[in-house]
Design a protein around this motif. Sequence first.
Motif, short mmCIF file in Angstrom:
data_model
loop_
_atom_site.label_atom_id
_atom_site.label_comp_id
_atom_site.label_asym_id
_atom_site.label_seq_id
_atom_site.Cartn_x
_atom_site.Cartn_y
_atom_site.Cartn_z
N ILE A 14 0.78 -1.23 0.00
CA ILE A 14 0.00 0.00 0.00
C ILE A 14 0.82 1.29 0.00
CG2 ILE A 14 -1.80 -1.20 1.29
CD1 ILE A 14 -1.06 0.65 3.69
N LEU A 15 2.16 1.20 0.06
CA LEU A 15 2.93 2.42 0.24
C LEU A 15 2.97 3.29 -1.02
CD1 LEU A 15 5.80 1.07 2.49
CD2 LEU A 15 3.67 2.20 3.15
N GLN A 16 2.87 2.68 -2.19
CA GLN A 16 2.77 3.48 -3.41
C GLN A 16 1.51 4.35 -3.37
OE1 GLN A 16 1.32 1.88 -7.33
NE2 GLN A 16 3.47 2.11 -7.93
N HIS A 17 0.41 3.76 -2.94
CA HIS A 17 -0.84 4.51 -2.81
C HIS A 17 -0.68 5.62 -1.77
CE1 HIS A 17 -4.93 5.40 -1.40
NE2 HIS A 17 -5.36 4.96 -2.57
N HIS A 48 -1.34 9.64 -2.29
CA HIS A 48 -2.56 10.21 -1.71
C HIS A 48 -2.43 10.61 -0.25
CE1 HIS A 48 -4.57 8.87 -5.39
NE2 HIS A 48 -4.05 7.67 -5.19
N ARG A 49 -1.32 10.23 0.39
CA ARG A 49 -1.08 10.51 1.81
C ARG A 49 -2.16 9.92 2.71
NH1 ARG A 49 3.23 11.81 -0.38
NH2 ARG A 49 4.59 13.46 0.39
N THR A 50 -2.75 8.86 2.24
CA THR A 50 -3.71 8.11 3.04
C THR A 50 -3.68 6.66 2.58
OG1 THR A 50 -6.01 7.95 3.79
CG2 THR A 50 -5.64 8.56 1.49
N ALA A 51 -3.96 5.74 3.48
CA ALA A 51 -4.00 4.32 3.11
C ALA A 51 -5.24 4.05 2.27
CB ALA A 51 -4.01 3.45 4.36
N PRO A 52 -5.19 3.06 1.38
CA PRO A 52 -6.38 2.73 0.58
C PRO A 52 -7.50 2.18 1.45
CG PRO A 52 -4.66 1.08 0.29
CD PRO A 52 -4.04 2.20 1.06
N GLN A 98 9.21 8.45 -6.07
CA GLN A 98 8.34 7.47 -6.72
C GLN A 98 8.55 6.10 -6.10
OE1 GLN A 98 8.55 7.79 -10.96
NE2 GLN A 98 7.00 6.25 -11.37
N ILE A 99 7.49 5.30 -6.12
CA ILE A 99 7.58 3.90 -5.68
C ILE A 99 7.10 3.00 -6.81
CG2 ILE A 99 6.70 2.16 -4.07
CD1 ILE A 99 6.48 4.34 -1.96
N PHE A 100 7.90 2.00 -7.14
CA PHE A 100 7.57 1.05 -8.19
C PHE A 100 7.14 -0.28 -7.56
CE2 PHE A 100 10.84 3.90 -9.88
CZ PHE A 100 10.22 4.35 -11.05
N GLN A 101 6.16 -0.91 -8.14
CA GLN A 101 5.70 -2.20 -7.66
C GLN A 101 6.14 -3.31 -8.61
OE1 GLN A 101 1.48 -2.20 -6.68
NE2 GLN A 101 1.96 -1.23 -4.73
N VAL A 102 6.58 -4.42 -8.04
CA VAL A 102 7.06 -5.55 -8.83
C VAL A 102 6.42 -6.84 -8.35
CG1 VAL A 102 9.28 -4.44 -9.35
CG2 VAL A 102 9.07 -5.91 -7.33
N GLY A 105 7.32 -4.64 1.58
CA GLY A 105 5.88 -4.68 1.40
C GLY A 105 5.14 -4.56 2.71
N ARG A 106 4.04 -3.76 2.70
CA ARG A 106 3.26 -3.56 3.91
C ARG A 106 1.80 -3.38 3.55
NH1 ARG A 106 7.37 -4.66 6.40
NH2 ARG A 106 6.04 -6.46 6.63
N ASN A 107 0.90 -3.80 4.49
CA ASN A 107 -0.51 -3.48 4.35
C ASN A 107 -0.93 -2.46 5.42
OD1 ASN A 107 -0.62 -5.01 6.67
ND2 ASN A 107 -1.81 -6.68 5.78
N PHE A 108 0.06 -1.84 6.06
CA PHE A 108 -0.15 -0.70 6.95
C PHE A 108 1.01 0.27 6.72
CE2 PHE A 108 2.58 -3.60 9.24
CZ PHE A 108 3.46 -2.80 9.93
N VAL A 109 0.86 1.50 7.17
CA VAL A 109 1.90 2.51 6.97
C VAL A 109 2.76 2.59 8.23
CG1 VAL A 109 2.41 4.91 6.43
CG2 VAL A 109 0.39 3.80 5.42
#
Length: 332
Positions: free
Chosen positions: A211-214, A218-222, A250-254, A235-239
């Motif tokens: 979720i960190l790219q999001h 947006h400065r908020t979690a999805p 920038q953050i790239f996802q792979v 990788g994280r599902n929390f900030v």
Amino acid sequence: MNNIVPIPLSIGNTPIRKCDFLSEYFKTNIFVKDEFHNPGMSSKDRPAYFMIQDAIQRNRIQAGGTFVEASSGNTGLGIALIARQLGYKVKIFVSKSCSQEKIDKLEEAGASIELCDNSNGLQDFQSTQFRAQSFAAKEQNAYFTNQYYNTQNIRAHYRTTGPEIWEQTDGQITHFLCGIGTGGTISGVGRFLKEQAKAIRIWGVEPRGSILQHYLKHRTAPNAVRPFDAIEGIGRNFVPGSFDPQPIDQIFQVEKDVSIDMAQWYYQHTDIRCGFSSAAVLASLKCYSAAMRFHSDDNVLLFFPDHGSRYLSKLYAENSKVSTSNAHSLNG
């Protein structure tokens, strides 16, 4: 008590090398900072030392107490190596996805290990973070270093890794690229490098679905959080509190499978086994090279936080060479 704990091991001052293979392949100057030269064979020795020193200085733990951490392995090992030399006990909570190689190293270092279902943050009662915090709260003379929310995590890289990179590259670095787990490395290094030259690009890498790219955009979690690709260490599902988006461009996802292929591809061409998050950084180069728009005179630094020996069973077990089915796509 206000004594500074001396560094009991030789931490930091890890080398940077130019990778001729990657430089030729991507038509730019690519350098690698190899953190496996630290005593615990990872960059996590740096925040481990800073967090331990801070806890002792502030009397958060007394002699003979227990340092507690939630870790994918590397931070736990750094804490174990340092804390036990100072006479403390160590208890590390790791998720079931932790590689056996890391667990073996933790046990060799004398750490007590607890396996947990996941590392999904304090809101999950079965997570490494929740169980570590709960144990430390109930145990007498125990201190939870809490790398995900400890400001010493960022400070360690701001005070050591960032200045090293600037000096070792003679201030000529143009891009810094690293995986994001707790966020401490990219936040600390990025903050320092941006203070030296605002034009330096600070790029992060995370697994597909993290979720960190999001959050950066947006400065908020999805609103909806879904499982992300299991690339160990990032990788994280929390900030995390140790993630500062300010210096990051920038953050790239792979994808996990692409990262595994890139680890084997890199080994095939260089005879160097890189770690899982390092392979993810390589995957970002391969997948997003057109968007990255490197020039021939750029100086791109890849941060390799640990060594492939920690992931033999996950990256190199079946075949030390890239599979024939993927060879064309990786070399084309």
